[in-house]
Scaffold this motif. Structure first.
Motif, PDB file in Angstrom:
ATOM      1  N   LEU A  78      48.309  38.535  39.111  1.00 52.29           N
ATOM      2  CA  LEU A  78      48.945  37.218  38.839  1.00 52.29           C
ATOM      3  C   LEU A  78      48.064  36.051  38.370  1.00 52.29           C
ATOM      4  O   LEU A  78      46.827  36.050  38.664  1.00 52.29           O
ATOM      5  CB  LEU A  78      49.499  36.475  40.197  1.00 52.29           C
ATOM      6  N   LEU A  79      48.514  35.136  37.419  1.00 52.90           N
ATOM      7  CA  LEU A  79      47.746  34.206  36.712  1.00 52.90           C
ATOM      8  C   LEU A  79      47.704  33.084  37.679  1.00 52.90           C
ATOM      9  O   LEU A  79      48.328  32.862  38.760  1.00 52.90           O
ATOM     10  CB  LEU A  79      48.225  33.920  35.413  1.00 52.90           C
ATOM     11  N   SER A  80      47.017  31.977  37.210  1.00 49.46           N
ATOM     12  CA  SER A  80      46.434  30.942  37.879  1.00 49.46           C
ATOM     13  C   SER A  80      47.435  30.039  38.790  1.00 49.46           C
ATOM     14  O   SER A  80      47.514  29.930  39.901  1.00 49.46           O
ATOM     15  CB  SER A  80      45.468  30.017  37.400  1.00 49.46           C
ATOM     16  N   ALA A  81      48.631  29.836  37.867  1.00 47.16           N
ATOM     17  CA  ALA A  81      49.593  28.857  38.673  1.00 47.16           C
ATOM     18  C   ALA A  81      50.565  29.681  39.407  1.00 47.16           C
ATOM     19  O   ALA A  81      50.985  29.086  40.447  1.00 47.16           O
ATOM     20  CB  ALA A  81      50.435  28.252  37.170  1.00 47.16           C
ATOM     21  N   SER A 116      37.976  39.568  34.301  1.00 44.07           N
ATOM     22  CA  SER A 116      37.783  38.127  35.108  1.00 44.07           C
ATOM     23  C   SER A 116      38.161  37.012  34.081  1.00 44.07           C
ATOM     24  O   SER A 116      38.860  36.929  33.307  1.00 44.07           O
ATOM     25  CB  SER A 116      36.213  37.989  35.493  1.00 44.07           C
ATOM     26  N   SER A 117      37.639  35.985  34.405  1.00 39.07           N
ATOM     27  CA  SER A 117      38.327  34.536  33.803  1.00 39.07           C
ATOM     28  C   SER A 117      37.335  33.427  34.057  1.00 39.07           C
ATOM     29  O   SER A 117      36.416  33.484  34.927  1.00 39.07           O
ATOM     30  CB  SER A 117      39.764  34.284  34.366  1.00 39.07           C
ATOM     31  N   ILE A 118      37.522  32.457  33.035  1.00 44.93           N
ATOM     32  CA  ILE A 118      36.677  31.259  33.277  1.00 44.93           C
ATOM     33  C   ILE A 118      37.185  30.512  34.566  1.00 44.93           C
ATOM     34  O   ILE A 118      36.553  29.493  34.784  1.00 44.93           O
ATOM     35  CB  ILE A 118      37.121  30.340  32.061  1.00 44.93           C
ATOM     36  N   ALA A 119      38.164  30.855  35.267  1.00 47.47           N
ATOM     37  CA  ALA A 119      38.617  30.170  36.332  1.00 47.47           C
ATOM     38  C   ALA A 119      37.683  30.703  37.658  1.00 47.47           C
ATOM     39  O   ALA A 119      37.740  30.100  38.669  1.00 47.47           O
ATOM     40  CB  ALA A 119      39.921  30.844  36.609  1.00 47.47           C
ATOM     41  N   VAL A 141      43.297  29.950  44.060  1.00 43.61           N
ATOM     42  CA  VAL A 141      43.235  31.355  44.742  1.00 43.61           C
ATOM     43  C   VAL A 141      42.998  32.435  43.704  1.00 43.61           C
ATOM     44  O   VAL A 141      42.172  33.288  43.621  1.00 43.61           O
ATOM     45  CB  VAL A 141      44.861  31.505  45.205  1.00 43.61           C
ATOM     46  N   TYR A 142      43.446  32.054  42.506  1.00 45.02           N
ATOM     47  CA  TYR A 142      43.250  32.951  41.156  1.00 45.02           C
ATOM     48  C   TYR A 142      41.731  33.053  41.023  1.00 45.02           C
ATOM     49  O   TYR A 142      41.170  34.242  40.843  1.00 45.02           O
ATOM     50  CB  TYR A 142      43.851  32.451  39.980  1.00 45.02           C
ATOM     51  N   GLY A 143      40.992  31.928  40.965  1.00 44.09           N
ATOM     52  CA  GLY A 143      39.670  31.990  40.534  1.00 44.09           C
ATOM     53  C   GLY A 143      38.757  32.387  41.779  1.00 44.09           C
ATOM     54  O   GLY A 143      37.815  33.330  41.598  1.00 44.09           O
ATOM     55  N   PRO A 170      38.546  33.293  28.358  1.00 44.18           N
ATOM     56  CA  PRO A 170      39.159  32.182  28.392  1.00 44.18           C
ATOM     57  C   PRO A 170      40.691  32.140  28.184  1.00 44.18           C
ATOM     58  O   PRO A 170      41.101  33.177  28.303  1.00 44.18           O
ATOM     59  CB  PRO A 170      38.545  31.466  27.013  1.00 44.18           C
ATOM     60  N   GLY A 171      41.209  31.087  27.879  1.00 45.46           N
ATOM     61  CA  GLY A 171      42.594  31.095  27.623  1.00 45.46           C
ATOM     62  C   GLY A 171      43.048  31.965  26.556  1.00 45.46           C
ATOM     63  O   GLY A 171      42.285  32.025  25.359  1.00 45.46           O
ATOM     64  N   LEU A 172      44.178  32.873  26.509  1.00 41.39           N
ATOM     65  CA  LEU A 172      44.363  33.839  25.432  1.00 41.39           C
ATOM     66  C   LEU A 172      45.615  33.541  24.769  1.00 41.39           C
ATOM     67  O   LEU A 172      46.512  33.053  25.381  1.00 41.39           O
ATOM     68  CB  LEU A 172      44.329  35.245  25.867  1.00 41.39           C
ATOM     69  N   GLY A 181      52.691  32.430  33.740  1.00 38.83           N
ATOM     70  CA  GLY A 181      52.200  31.815  35.134  1.00 38.83           C
ATOM     71  C   GLY A 181      50.660  31.494  35.110  1.00 38.83           C
ATOM     72  O   GLY A 181      50.237  31.119  35.923  1.00 38.83           O
ATOM     73  N   GLY A 182      50.152  30.991  33.836  1.00 38.03           N
ATOM     74  CA  GLY A 182      49.118  30.655  33.647  1.00 38.03           C
ATOM     75  C   GLY A 182      48.987  29.152  33.487  1.00 38.03           C
ATOM     76  O   GLY A 182      49.811  28.463  33.111  1.00 38.03           O
ATOM     77  N   THR A 183      47.719  28.813  33.343  1.00 38.77           N
ATOM     78  CA  THR A 183      47.319  27.435  33.009  1.00 38.77           C
ATOM     79  C   THR A 183      47.184  26.763  31.424  1.00 38.77           C
ATOM     80  O   THR A 183      47.368  26.045  30.895  1.00 38.77           O
ATOM     81  CB  THR A 183      46.067  26.609  33.802  1.00 38.77           C
ATOM     82  N   THR A 184      46.766  27.985  30.703  1.00 39.31           N
ATOM     83  CA  THR A 184      46.252  28.122  29.357  1.00 39.31           C
ATOM     84  C   THR A 184      47.344  28.153  28.534  1.00 39.31           C
ATOM     85  O   THR A 184      47.675  28.064  27.387  1.00 39.31           O
ATOM     86  CB  THR A 184      45.091  28.678  29.064  1.00 39.31           C
ATOM     87  N   ASP A 185      48.551  28.619  29.018  1.00 40.48           N
ATOM     88  CA  ASP A 185      49.762  28.810  28.478  1.00 40.48           C
ATOM     89  C   ASP A 185      50.292  28.028  27.495  1.00 40.48           C
ATOM     90  O   ASP A 185      51.086  28.540  26.368  1.00 40.48           O
ATOM     91  CB  ASP A 185      51.131  29.209  29.387  1.00 40.48           C
ATOM     92  N   SER A 277      39.245  21.635  36.721  1.00 41.23           N
ATOM     93  CA  SER A 277      38.097  22.582  37.478  1.00 41.23           C
ATOM     94  C   SER A 277      37.454  23.320  36.591  1.00 41.23           C
ATOM     95  O   SER A 277      36.543  23.976  37.106  1.00 41.23           O
ATOM     96  CB  SER A 277      38.742  22.973  38.949  1.00 41.23           C
ATOM     97  N   TRP A 278      37.822  23.705  35.380  1.00 40.27           N
ATOM     98  CA  TRP A 278      37.400  24.750  34.646  1.00 40.27           C
ATOM     99  C   TRP A 278      36.508  24.195  33.392  1.00 40.27           C
ATOM    100  O   TRP A 278      36.502  23.176  33.084  1.00 40.27           O
ATOM    101  CB  TRP A 278      38.469  25.673  34.032  1.00 40.27           C
ATOM    102  N   PRO A 279      35.670  25.017  32.801  1.00 41.57           N
ATOM    103  CA  PRO A 279      34.871  24.537  31.714  1.00 41.57           C
ATOM    104  C   PRO A 279      35.343  23.986  30.392  1.00 41.57           C
ATOM    105  O   PRO A 279      36.482  24.631  30.273  1.00 41.57           O
ATOM    106  CB  PRO A 279      34.110  25.920  31.620  1.00 41.57           C
TER     107      PRO A 279
HETATM  108  C1  AKB Z   1      45.257  31.319  33.372  1.00 37.55           C
HETATM  109  O1  AKB Z   1      45.354  30.282  32.878  1.00 37.55           O
HETATM  110  O2  AKB Z   1      45.631  31.556  34.562  1.00 37.55           O
HETATM  111  C2  AKB Z   1      44.381  32.402  32.684  1.00 37.55           C
HETATM  112  C3  AKB Z   1      43.265  32.396  32.646  1.00 37.55           C
HETATM  113  C4  AKB Z   1      42.409  31.313  32.080  1.00 37.55           C
HETATM  114  O3  AKB Z   1      42.549  33.056  33.241  1.00 37.55           O
HETATM  115  N1  AKB Z   1      44.918  32.315  31.302  1.00 37.55           N
END
Ligand code: AKB
Length: 317
Positions: A78-81, A116-119, A141-143, A170-172, A181-185, A277-279
């Motif tokens: 599951l992604l961040s959001a 893994s992720s920048i999270a 939680v995701y991070g 990073p965001g893909l 369900g992600g933040t970079t969507d 909170s991310w780079p």
């Molecule tokens: C998200 O936005 O949750 C993912 C991620 C940066 O790991 N795309």
């Protein structure tokens, strides 16, 4: 018996494109796709598929033995959001899924890829050019699940010699499947809306800068680290990888070079906090040195390619 590759979570944003590319490189019948959801008839006819819950380890093991699987890409998560909405099931899927698969890798001796992720970074991490080794105090939680996962990967490598390899994506951004369900969507949705209605309301604020990567490069990095000689993969937690960084305003400017009347408005929601909170940008020099990684797509090239392909898809339907 022929060796095969297993992709768990094959219908997700990365999985659906990775399966296609792996099948192109290795032959359709040598790449086994699984997902908890049933795919389209088109996907079903493109190669072997099993409907599978990653937490059903006996079934995972059965597939691994039946097909002589030597490489597993574990992409079910599951992604961040979404994870913030479903704290416990996110932890269960993201963490138990990984731990169980690491155990199988230890017994069955296959090579494992885990994203893994920048999270994994958090508010106390230096945000510009974030180093490989730095503060990791994630606030989502995701991070937290990604950071714990990185520690488990390194542990299984050191204690049990499990050949596990990982990237901090990073965001893909890709045109074939949309993320969920992600933040970079936003950086994917914006293209579909730009073509459909020439306008987009961003759920991140104008100047929120985040590291991003085009899917072409994500696949190149993923298959690249899996094909690298084991000795080259010196970091067994997870590698920083980078391609570009931009804000919603900068992306809108780039889109406007192709769609001059494109309009963007901003209505930040809860995802703004996760992004904050991310780079902003990532230093990926370890990956560059160790296994010769480099990205090919920048903001300009990615935008052009996304628009061409989405336009073509729209005309096709
Ligand atoms: C998200 O936005 O949750 C993912 C991620 C940066 O790991 N795309």
């Amino acid at each position: 018996m022929k060796e095969s590759i297993l992709v768990i979570g094959a219908k997700g944003q990365i999985g659906s494109e990775l399966v296609e590319e792996l099948r192109r490189q290795n032959g359709e019948s040598n790449v086994i796709a699984t997902d908890i959801k049933m795919p389209s008839p088109e996907f079903l006819s493109s190669g072997p598929f099993y409907q599978l819950d990653v937490l059903d380890f006996p079934q995972v093991l059965e597939i691994i033995r039946k097909h002589n699987v030597k490489q597993v890409y574990l992409l079910a998560a599951l992604l961040s959001a979404t994870a913030e909405q479903k704290i416990k099931s996110a932890w269960r899927l993201n963490m138990e899924g990984l731990l169980g698969t690491l155990e199988l890798a230890r017994e069955e001796k296959f090579k494992l890829f885990w994203p893994s992720s920048i999270a994994v970074f958090g508010p106390n991490t230096p945000r510009e050019n974030t180093p490989q080794f730095t503060v990791t105090e994630p606030s989502t939680v995701y991070g937290i699940s990604k950071l714990a996962g990185e520690r488990w990967c390194e542990y299984y490598f050191q204690k049990f010699n499990v050949d596990v390899r990982s990237l901090r994506y990073p965001g893909l951004i890709g045109y074939k499947t949309e993320p969920g369900g992600g933040t970079t969507d936003y950086a994917v949705h914006i293209f579909h809306e730009a073509i459909r209605s020439h306008k987009y309301e961003s759920f991140l604020s104008e100047h929120t800068e985040l590291p991003m990567m085009y899917m072409h490069d994500a696949l190149k990095a993923t298959i690249g680290i899996m094909n690298a000689d084991a000795k080259q993969v010196k970091i067994r937690s997870s590698y920083n990888v980078a391609a570009m960084s931009f804000t919603p305003a900068q992306l809108a400017d780039e889109i406007r070079k192709h769609i001059p009347d494109f309009k963007i408005t901003y209505k930040p929601d809860v995802r703004q906090q996760y992004a904050d909170s991310w780079p902003k940008s990532i230093d990926d020099s370890c990956a560059r040195t160790d296994w010769k990684w480099h990205a090919e797509y920048d903001l300009c090239r990615m935008t052009e390619d996304m628009l061409v392909h989405i336009q073509a898809m729209v005309q096709h339907h």
